[in-house]
Design an enzyme around this catalytic site. Structure first.
Site, mmCIF file in Angstrom:
data_model
loop_
_atom_site.group_PDB
_atom_site.id
_atom_site.type_symbol
_atom_site.label_atom_id
_atom_site.label_comp_id
_atom_site.label_asym_id
_atom_site.label_seq_id
_atom_site.Cartn_x
_atom_site.Cartn_y
_atom_site.Cartn_z
ATOM 1 N N ALA A 43 26.352 -20.995 2.665
ATOM 2 C CA ALA A 43 27.041 -21.514 3.854
ATOM 3 C C ALA A 43 28.317 -20.757 4.203
ATOM 4 O O ALA A 43 28.997 -21.121 5.161
ATOM 5 C CB ALA A 43 27.377 -22.995 3.647
ATOM 6 N N THR A 44 28.629 -19.707 3.468
ATOM 7 C CA THR A 44 29.918 -19.042 3.670
ATOM 8 C C THR A 44 29.934 -18.053 4.828
ATOM 9 O O THR A 44 30.999 -17.561 5.205
ATOM 10 C CB THR A 44 30.353 -18.297 2.385
ATOM 11 O OG1 THR A 44 29.322 -17.376 1.999
ATOM 12 C CG2 THR A 44 30.603 -19.277 1.250
ATOM 13 N N SER B 217 11.939 -14.629 7.353
ATOM 14 C CA SER B 217 12.270 -13.445 8.138
ATOM 15 C C SER B 217 10.999 -12.897 8.759
ATOM 16 O O SER B 217 9.886 -13.160 8.262
ATOM 17 C CB SER B 217 12.900 -12.378 7.237
ATOM 18 O OG SER B 217 12.993 -11.127 7.891
ATOM 19 N N TYR C 185 12.343 -6.303 -0.335
ATOM 20 C CA TYR C 185 12.852 -7.348 0.550
ATOM 21 C C TYR C 185 11.694 -8.035 1.262
ATOM 22 O O TYR C 185 11.631 -9.271 1.313
ATOM 23 C CB TYR C 185 13.837 -6.777 1.566
ATOM 24 C CG TYR C 185 14.303 -7.820 2.564
ATOM 25 C CD1 TYR C 185 15.093 -8.887 2.149
ATOM 26 C CD2 TYR C 185 13.932 -7.752 3.911
ATOM 27 C CE1 TYR C 185 15.498 -9.863 3.051
ATOM 28 C CE2 TYR C 185 14.337 -8.726 4.813
ATOM 29 C CZ TYR C 185 15.126 -9.774 4.381
ATOM 30 O OH TYR C 185 15.523 -10.747 5.260
ATOM 31 N N PRO D 175 13.522 -15.378 11.384
ATOM 32 C CA PRO D 175 14.204 -14.642 12.458
ATOM 33 C C PRO D 175 13.872 -13.156 12.430
ATOM 34 O O PRO D 175 13.582 -12.571 11.379
ATOM 35 C CB PRO D 175 15.696 -14.841 12.136
ATOM 36 C CG PRO D 175 15.746 -15.870 11.024
ATOM 37 C CD PRO D 175 14.444 -15.750 10.321
#
Length: 253
Positions: free
Chosen positions: A10-11, A140, A153, A183
């Site tokens: 959340a940073t 993703s 990845y 996304p």
């Protein structure tokens, strides 16, 4: 009483934007991340701009012991998580497989796959006990296609897609929703991390077109987690208008 949402990573980026969106729509928040200063800043901001309650947990999701200790330290009332947003994730490096760095591979696997599993294993039993809950995994376009030099990845995000489907099957009988958001190109710290702090390379990724922004994904997540009880959004692929596939963009000169 507000629903409780736990957001990993959340940073910055999507995690931070999602925290703001959920706070503005009546969720209490458990915010997790490795950078305590950013967690503290976000907590202060949200408490000033909304009426929701906020707890922050500062730990490295790649570490099972840290993750377990942080979750177990929550007050009992906060363990009744209604929404788990598995957002923590990253890409590191862009080398062909024969030149890849094992440390980069392990960092991606430990964060994107094992970290997601660690926190889900802690939170999901309570959801089963409640007979309700919603898990949203941030995947993703790389979880749906592979591309040159994206090998590991892409593999981790394909794993996220498979885990989402597996969770949906396993948790179906318990009334728990499971969703995936995949996304395309989003302008966050993602490329800076991937290129290990090379801002010029990172900026080049988004040159000549308008990418998605973290707020676009946050709005999508908000929509997903506020559907009626009988509606589950299983899988969303969200792309910039200028992007057709992982490496196909329309860039203005």
């Amino acid at each position: 009483m507000n629903k409780i949402a736990l957001i990993t990573g959340a940073t910055a980026g999507i995690g931070r934007a999602t925290a703001r969106a959920l706070a503005a729509n009546g969720f209490d928040l458990i915010l997790t991340g490795r950078r305590k200063d950013r967690l503290d800043e976000l907590e202060t901001e949200i408490k000033k701009t909304s009426n929701c309650r906020v707890i922050t947990l500062n730990f490295d999701i790649r570490n099972l012991d840290e993750t377990t200790q942080a979750y177990n330290a929550l007050p009992e009332e906060w363990k009744a998580v209604d929404v788990l947003i598995n957002n923590a994730g990253l890409a590191v490096g862009m080398e062909p497989i024969q030149e890849g760095f094992v440390d980069d591979w392990e960092r991606m696997i430990d964060t994107n796959v094992k970290g997601l599993l660690y926190i889900t294993r802690l939170v999901s039993p309570q959801m089963v006990k409640q007979g309700s809950g919603h898990i949203v995994n941030i995947s993703s376009i790389a979880g749906k296609e592979a591309y040159a030099k994206g090998n590991v990845y892409c593999a981790t995000k394909h794993a996220v897609q498979a885990l989402t489907q597996g969770m949906r099957i396993d948790l179906l009988q318990h009334g728990i929703k499971v969703s995936s958001v995949a996304p395309g190109a989003v302008e966050t710290e993602f490329s800076v991390v991937r290129f290990k702090g090379d801002n010029d390379k990172a900026d080049g990724v988004y040159k000549g077109f308008t990418p998605l922004f973290a707020e676009d994904i946050a709005e999508t997540i908000l929509f997903i987690v506020t559907r009626p009880p009988h509606v589950n959004i299983d899988d969303v692929l969200i792309m910039p208008t200028a992007q057709a596939f992982t490496r196909q963009f329309h860039r203005e000169e």
